[in-house]
Design an enzyme around this catalytic site. Structure first.
Site, PDB file in Angstrom:
ATOM      1  CB  CYS A  22     -12.551  -2.314  17.352  1.00  0.00           C
ATOM      2  SG  CYS A  22     -12.540  -2.232  15.556  1.00  0.00           S
ATOM      3  CB  CYS A  25     -15.733  -1.519  15.881  1.00  0.00           C
ATOM      4  SG  CYS A  25     -14.866  -3.034  15.430  1.00  0.00           S
TER       5      CYS A  25
END
Length: 98
Positions: A22, A25
């Protein structure tokens, strides 16, 4: 890791539910590291990889990453979904600590 181990029954904790694949993230990761140092001794800050802890992510109702949840005394205090600013995360932690 189980939900019982991840969520302390007393005190404040910030759990960052994320994944290695991600992009947001990965962008948030240094902010989480900074918060971990800044709140050391006052709040627990922990990263949780949803791919390694699928059962916990499912139990916590994580549907997208990053999702940051702040807990106070074992109860959910604030949930931030998506990329959050350091300021927003600090406000959530400070609110739980007050």
């Amino acid at each position: 890791m189980s939900a019982q181990n991840a969520i302390p029954t007393n005190g404040v904790a910030l759990l960052d539910f994320s994944a290695s694949w991600c992009g947001p993230c990965r962008a948030l990761s240094p902010v989480i590291d900074e918060l971990s140092q800044a709140y050391d001794g006052r709040a627990r800050v922990q990263k949780i990889d949803i791919d390694q802890h699928k059962d916990l992510a499912l139990k916590m109702g994580i549907q997208s990453v990053p999702t940051v949840i702040v807990f106070k005394d074992g109860e959910e205090h604030k949930r931030l979904i998506g990329m959050s600013s350091k300021t927003d995360l600090q406000k959530a932690l400070d609110g739980a600590l007050s």
